[in-house]
Design a protein around this motif. Structure first.
Motif, short mmCIF file in Angstrom:
data_model
loop_
_atom_site.label_atom_id
_atom_site.label_comp_id
_atom_site.label_asym_id
_atom_site.label_seq_id
_atom_site.Cartn_x
_atom_site.Cartn_y
_atom_site.Cartn_z
N LEU A 187 -3.34 -1.89 -9.97
CA LEU A 187 -4.11 -1.25 -8.90
C LEU A 187 -4.45 -2.24 -7.78
O LEU A 187 -4.42 -1.88 -6.59
CB LEU A 187 -5.38 -0.65 -9.48
CG LEU A 187 -6.32 0.03 -8.48
CD1 LEU A 187 -5.65 1.23 -7.84
CD2 LEU A 187 -7.62 0.45 -9.18
N SER A 225 0.80 -1.22 0.00
CA SER A 225 0.00 0.00 0.00
C SER A 225 0.83 1.27 0.00
O SER A 225 0.27 2.37 -0.02
CB SER A 225 -0.93 0.02 1.22
OG SER A 225 -1.82 -1.08 1.17
N PRO A 230 -2.31 -0.23 -4.62
CA PRO A 230 -3.39 0.75 -4.68
C PRO A 230 -2.92 2.20 -4.64
O PRO A 230 -3.67 3.09 -5.06
CB PRO A 230 -4.25 0.40 -3.45
CG PRO A 230 -3.33 -0.35 -2.54
CD PRO A 230 -2.40 -1.10 -3.44
#
Length: 252
Positions: A217, A194, A221
């Motif tokens: 993605l 992340s 993300p």
């Protein structure tokens, strides 16, 4: 495994991993431009460059090689960048040890599976009879029967070493040939990093495509992507100024 690496510069640590058939030296000119901003670690991955050879060669062990290097250097975390195969190692490391990656840069590779596409290169490298090779020109002439592009041959022949006994491969050519499917493996499903992530893609390369963005993605993300105009897969060699500029923009 204790990997060979070259360390230079001052500042926050930035580890750079080369691609298949490459070595730390491929990133030397980029590193020179960044030495005032970062402490650079240019790493030879296992079975490449001056790092040890091993019959075991996959992303799981390459991740652990990198963890061992960071432990021995006292690096609790670092900026991490990888190109192609090195990008896959970097992605796997980031999802395995997310707390140890401050920011991630992935150069011209996506998390997806890539089918084997290095057969001609491997045939050419394996065709070189080292016992009858007396100069780099001899090796280049043999390789030219398979690979007509001088730039690619020059890159590949950087892995050809020479000592008093003659020429030898710095890469572990038999193991790479036997296990080439490992290079294209996708990241495991449901693995996520992340932290801030930059994908650098060669605009003339087909390694990262628009269809890859949903997969990127899902794993990363907090990503952004920049396409380097006029660059193919070896974007750091073709457009070094643009690559340096993007590294600085993202990390500083």
């Amino acid at each position: 495994m204790k990997l060979n690496f070259k360390k230079s510069g001052t500042g926050e640590p930035l580890i750079i991993l080369h691609g298949l058939f490459g070595s730390a030296d491929n990133w030397f000119s980029i590193a020179k431009e960044l030495e005032n901003d970062f402490t650079l670690y240019l790493v030879d991955q296992r079975n490449h460059g001056d790092s040890p050879h091993s019959d075991e060669w996959n992303y799981e062990v390459m991740v652990e090689d990198l963890r061992e290097l960071m432990d021995e250097e006292g690096l609790s975390e670092a900026y991490l960048m990888g190109h192609s195969m090195g990008g896959k190692t970097a992605m796997n490391f980031a999802v395995t040890y997310p707390d140890r990656v401050e920011k991630l840069i992935v150069a011209d590779i996506a998390p997806r599976y890539y089918p084997v596409h290095h057969q001609t290169i491997l045939e050419g490298l394996n065709s070189i009879n080292l016992s009858e090779t007396y100069s780099r020109k001899d090796a280049d002439d043999q390789l030219a029967k398979y690979i007509p592009y001088p730039g690619i041959r020059q890159f590949l022949l950087k892995s050809l070493g020479r000592d008093r006994n003659g020429f030898y491969w710095k890469i572990n050519l038999p193991v790479i040939t036997e296990n080439i499917e490992e290079v294209g493996k996708a990241l495991e499903e449901d693995t996520v990093y992340s932290g801030p992530t930059l994908f650098l893609a060669g605009a003339n390369s087909n390694y990262i495509q628009q269809s890859d963005l949903p997969d990127i993605l899902a794993h990363f993300p907090n990503y952004e992507i920049e396409f380097i105009e006029g660059a193919g897969h070896w974007l750091h060699a073709e457009k070094p100024e643009a690559v340096v500029r993007e590294i600085r923009r993202f990390l500083i």
